[in-house]
Structure formats: structure tokens, C-alpha cells
Scaffold this motif. Sequence first.
Motif, PDB file in Angstrom:
ATOM      1  N   CYS A 184     -29.108   2.777 -24.263  1.00  0.00           N
ATOM      2  CA  CYS A 184     -28.756   1.503 -23.638  1.00  0.00           C
ATOM      3  C   CYS A 184     -27.382   1.068 -24.144  1.00  0.00           C
ATOM      4  CB  CYS A 184     -29.797   0.428 -23.940  1.00  0.00           C
ATOM      5  SG  CYS A 184     -29.986   0.059 -25.698  1.00  0.00           S
ATOM      6  N   THR A 185     -26.828   0.061 -23.498  1.00  0.00           N
ATOM      7  CA  THR A 185     -25.501  -0.438 -23.871  1.00  0.00           C
ATOM      8  C   THR A 185     -25.467  -0.963 -25.297  1.00  0.00           C
ATOM      9  OG1 THR A 185     -25.105  -1.058 -21.563  1.00  0.00           O
ATOM     10  CG2 THR A 185     -23.661  -2.029 -23.223  1.00  0.00           C
ATOM     11  N   THR A 186     -26.552  -1.633 -25.693  1.00  0.00           N
ATOM     12  CA  THR A 186     -26.618  -2.178 -27.051  1.00  0.00           C
ATOM     13  C   THR A 186     -26.515  -1.065 -28.080  1.00  0.00           C
ATOM     14  OG1 THR A 186     -27.986  -4.034 -26.312  1.00  0.00           O
ATOM     15  CG2 THR A 186     -28.014  -3.510 -28.664  1.00  0.00           C
ATOM     16  N   TRP A 187     -27.282  -0.004 -27.888  1.00  0.00           N
ATOM     17  CA  TRP A 187     -27.247   1.109 -28.842  1.00  0.00           C
ATOM     18  C   TRP A 187     -25.892   1.803 -28.810  1.00  0.00           C
ATOM     19  CZ3 TRP A 187     -32.421   4.212 -29.475  1.00  0.00           C
ATOM     20  CH2 TRP A 187     -33.409   3.314 -29.928  1.00  0.00           C
ATOM     21  N   TRP A 188     -25.298   1.880 -27.639  1.00  0.00           N
ATOM     22  CA  TRP A 188     -23.979   2.507 -27.539  1.00  0.00           C
ATOM     23  C   TRP A 188     -22.970   1.759 -28.405  1.00  0.00           C
ATOM     24  CZ3 TRP A 188     -21.265   6.616 -26.119  1.00  0.00           C
ATOM     25  CH2 TRP A 188     -19.897   6.487 -25.911  1.00  0.00           C
ATOM     26  N   LYS A 189     -22.991   0.428 -28.311  1.00  0.00           N
ATOM     27  CA  LYS A 189     -22.059  -0.378 -29.095  1.00  0.00           C
ATOM     28  C   LYS A 189     -22.307  -0.213 -30.592  1.00  0.00           C
ATOM     29  CE  LYS A 189     -21.364  -3.948 -25.557  1.00  0.00           C
ATOM     30  NZ  LYS A 189     -21.575  -5.380 -25.209  1.00  0.00           N
ATOM     31  N   VAL A 190     -23.580  -0.195 -30.999  1.00  0.00           N
ATOM     32  CA  VAL A 190     -23.912  -0.023 -32.417  1.00  0.00           C
ATOM     33  C   VAL A 190     -23.450   1.346 -32.910  1.00  0.00           C
ATOM     34  CG1 VAL A 190     -25.799   0.176 -34.077  1.00  0.00           C
ATOM     35  CG2 VAL A 190     -25.842  -1.641 -32.359  1.00  0.00           C
ATOM     36  N   CYS A 191     -23.639   2.364 -32.087  1.00  0.00           N
ATOM     37  CA  CYS A 191     -23.262   3.729 -32.479  1.00  0.00           C
ATOM     38  C   CYS A 191     -21.755   3.928 -32.546  1.00  0.00           C
ATOM     39  CB  CYS A 191     -23.862   4.742 -31.505  1.00  0.00           C
ATOM     40  SG  CYS A 191     -25.664   4.895 -31.621  1.00  0.00           S
ATOM     41  N   LYS A 192     -20.992   3.016 -31.973  1.00  0.00           N
ATOM     42  CA  LYS A 192     -19.535   3.093 -32.048  1.00  0.00           C
ATOM     43  C   LYS A 192     -18.979   2.272 -33.211  1.00  0.00           C
ATOM     44  CE  LYS A 192     -17.086   4.558 -29.100  1.00  0.00           C
ATOM     45  NZ  LYS A 192     -16.395   5.864 -28.937  1.00  0.00           N
ATOM     46  N   ASP A 193     -19.834   1.519 -33.883  1.00  0.00           N
ATOM     47  CA  ASP A 193     -19.403   0.678 -34.993  1.00  0.00           C
ATOM     48  C   ASP A 193     -19.059   1.552 -36.203  1.00  0.00           C
ATOM     49  OD1 ASP A 193     -19.176  -1.079 -37.176  1.00  0.00           O
ATOM     50  OD2 ASP A 193     -20.585  -2.485 -36.292  1.00  0.00           O
ATOM     51  N   PRO A 194     -17.869   1.410 -36.780  1.00  0.00           N
ATOM     52  CA  PRO A 194     -17.482   2.228 -37.943  1.00  0.00           C
ATOM     53  C   PRO A 194     -18.447   2.144 -39.115  1.00  0.00           C
ATOM     54  CG  PRO A 194     -15.581   1.077 -37.053  1.00  0.00           C
ATOM     55  CD  PRO A 194     -16.775   0.526 -36.340  1.00  0.00           C
ATOM     56  N   SER A 195     -19.113   0.992 -39.285  1.00  0.00           N
ATOM     57  CA  SER A 195     -20.032   0.841 -40.412  1.00  0.00           C
ATOM     58  C   SER A 195     -21.236   1.780 -40.303  1.00  0.00           C
ATOM     59  CB  SER A 195     -20.509  -0.614 -40.520  1.00  0.00           C
ATOM     60  OG  SER A 195     -21.260  -0.989 -39.378  1.00  0.00           O
ATOM     61  N   MET A 196     -21.498   2.285 -39.104  1.00  0.00           N
ATOM     62  CA  MET A 196     -22.591   3.239 -38.897  1.00  0.00           C
ATOM     63  C   MET A 196     -22.283   4.593 -39.530  1.00  0.00           C
ATOM     64  SD  MET A 196     -25.568   3.097 -37.164  1.00  0.00           S
ATOM     65  CE  MET A 196     -25.637   4.647 -36.273  1.00  0.00           C
ATOM     66  N   TRP A 197     -21.007   4.837 -39.794  1.00  0.00           N
ATOM     67  CA  TRP A 197     -20.578   6.182 -40.176  1.00  0.00           C
ATOM     68  C   TRP A 197     -19.968   6.231 -41.566  1.00  0.00           C
ATOM     69  CZ3 TRP A 197     -22.465   9.512 -36.788  1.00  0.00           C
ATOM     70  CH2 TRP A 197     -22.757   9.032 -35.503  1.00  0.00           C
ATOM     71  N   LYS A 198     -20.386   5.331 -42.435  1.00  0.00           N
ATOM     72  CA  LYS A 198     -19.919   5.387 -43.823  1.00  0.00           C
ATOM     73  C   LYS A 198     -20.534   6.580 -44.558  1.00  0.00           C
ATOM     74  CE  LYS A 198     -18.943   0.460 -44.475  1.00  0.00           C
ATOM     75  NZ  LYS A 198     -19.248  -0.758 -45.273  1.00  0.00           N
ATOM     76  N   VAL A 199     -21.733   6.977 -44.115  1.00  0.00           N
ATOM     77  CA  VAL A 199     -22.414   8.144 -44.679  1.00  0.00           C
ATOM     78  C   VAL A 199     -22.721   9.111 -43.543  1.00  0.00           C
ATOM     79  CG1 VAL A 199     -24.455   8.990 -45.876  1.00  0.00           C
ATOM     80  CG2 VAL A 199     -23.450   6.798 -46.544  1.00  0.00           C
ATOM     81  N   ILE A 200     -22.272  10.355 -43.696  1.00  0.00           N
ATOM     82  CA  ILE A 200     -22.525  11.394 -42.694  1.00  0.00           C
ATOM     83  C   ILE A 200     -23.261  12.535 -43.381  1.00  0.00           C
ATOM     84  CG2 ILE A 200     -21.483  13.070 -41.125  1.00  0.00           C
ATOM     85  CD1 ILE A 200     -19.122  11.172 -40.797  1.00  0.00           C
TER      86      ILE A 200
END
Length: 333
Positions: free
Chosen positions: A59-75
Motif C-alpha cells: 500500500c502507499t503507506t508502506w511504500w512511504k515507510v519503506c523509503k524512509d532513511p531511518s528504516m535502513w540504519k541496519v541492513i
Amino acid sequence: MHRRLRKKKTKIRRRKRKSQAMNPSPLSPPWVDLPSDVTANILQRLDVVEILQTAQKVCTTWWKVCKDPSMWKVIDMRDSLPDFNIEIMCREAVDRSQGQLTDINIGYFGTDELILYISERCSGLKSLTLKLCCDVSSYALREAVRNFPKLEELHLLFHCIGAEDVENIGTSCPQLKSFTLNAAGTNYPGLGHDDSWALAVSKSMLNLHHLCLLGHNMTSEGLEAILDGCPHLQSLDIRRCFSIDLNKGNLGKRCSERIKDLKFPHDAIDDCNKIASEFVHCYNYYDSEFSNYSDSDLFGNYEDYSEGDYEDYTDLFADDFLASFLPGGHQYI
């Protein structure tokens, strides 16, 4: 004339209300209304491949969250099966962090190009783990860590680098507190003694709290140098370092008194054998499977990686090397 128009508009509004009453709009999924930080916490429990291939498309909401840089501090891609797209996906995750990446774990598929790509974009990295990344050369690793002055943890699992490289790492990363160098093949009968790695650690990694030098040919003198040069050491793993004689002088007593968590040369290495078994499984998978998705579908702006880039992959792991990790094989580790 005006009365007719008003009546017509009134009829249209009544029809709309009646239609809406008979056909109410579908309710939004319950997860759409969750706070973004809660959504991010949930999505971060998925691996990188699941997020990029599936979750972000829900969904659009999840898309926006997944583009947030804070989501990718740990890979964490330690268990990602190698295929022709996995490095591209890793680069996409790095780009999405926008320089906020602090911790990355790569298994099997790392290359010189990838590690240098990360170093150019994420100078604030604090933790780096490479597991069986045999396509990462000592040169690329040495160049990359120069851009990681804040690095506190470096774990090289079954990765061969020289003593000079170890010293360069320590010099480039003065804040390093945890270092792992699990060797493959260094402690094989007939190779002799070699304290060069231990001396490199003692000279350049003065702030270490945790050290693992599994499978090295260092002697008691090398261990003494580490104890002298790393006064903050709290845990030490010297399994398979059979050239160390803990009964020499007061070395054993000194280790026991100084080190809170000490693993001895003859202690079990079940965890290392597990990693090696995972590698064999991963290697077999890579050799027999192809990617089920297209690079252009996911990341059209990235350079395609053809099969030719991996044509020498199997040459790196001959049968005798693989056998060294299997039950009943030569225990190099």
C-alpha cells in the motif's frame, strides 16, 4: 429556469446519497492507520529482499515507510542467497539510508565494488560483518575502512587477509572495539608458527574489548603481545590456535584473570561448522538456480549484472576447500 436547475441538482444529490448508502466505500486496512514508527518497527522484522520485493508494494503507506532513511540504519543480508540481483538490492538499501547506515551484515555475495560503494556513501558506519565474502579482496577492504573512522565492530568470517591489512584496519579505525578474523586454512599442520596477525592486533587495536582469532598459527608469544597491547580486552576466542601453550609460564593464569569470556584452543567449534554448512548449501543453490525476477522491474536505473560477472565463481572453491568444512573432512578451521 432557475427552479428547474435547483430541483435537478437536488435530485442528483439525493441519488448520490442513496447510492453511497447502498454501496459504502470499503474500509481501509487496519494497518494503514498505525503510526509510522510502529509500521517501521514491524517491517524491519522482514529481511531486505522481502521488503524490496513484496512489503513496499502492499500500500502507499508502506511504500512511504519503506523509503524512509531511518528504516535502513541496519541492513542484515547475512543469509541472503546469492543470485544475480542480490548485490543490486543491497545497493538500493544502502542508497535508501541516505548516509544514515550504521550496521551492515553481508553474507556470501560481497564484492570489491560493493564494499567500496558502501564506503563512499556511509562514512558513519559503526559495524561491518562479511561472512564468506571471498570476492572482497584485501585491497578493497583496506581502502573501504579508510572511510569508516567511526567503525566499532568488524567481523570477517572465513576471510583471508594479511597481517599488514590487519594493522591498516586498526590504524584507520581507532574506535574499533570488536574484531573477528576467522581464518580458513591458516592452522594446518606443516604451515609453521606465525605471530604476525597477533602482533598487528597488539600494535594497532589498543581499544579492543572483544577479539576472535579462530584458527591462527600464533604462539604463546603472540598471545602475550595481545594481552600487553589490548588492556581493555574482555572476551577472547582463540579456538583452533593449537600452537599456543597456556601452560607456559603464567600465561593460562593471566588469561583467566584478565579475560571474562575466554574460549580455549580445543573448545568446540560447532558454530563455525554451521556457517560452513550454510555456505555449502548456498553454493549449491547458486549453482543450480537463476533469479525469478527482473532487475529492470525493481531498479531500472541500476546497471544490470550479467552472468559473465560470476563466471569464475566456482573456481574459487575447489572440492578440497569445501571438504575442509564438512564433517569428517580436514578441519582447517
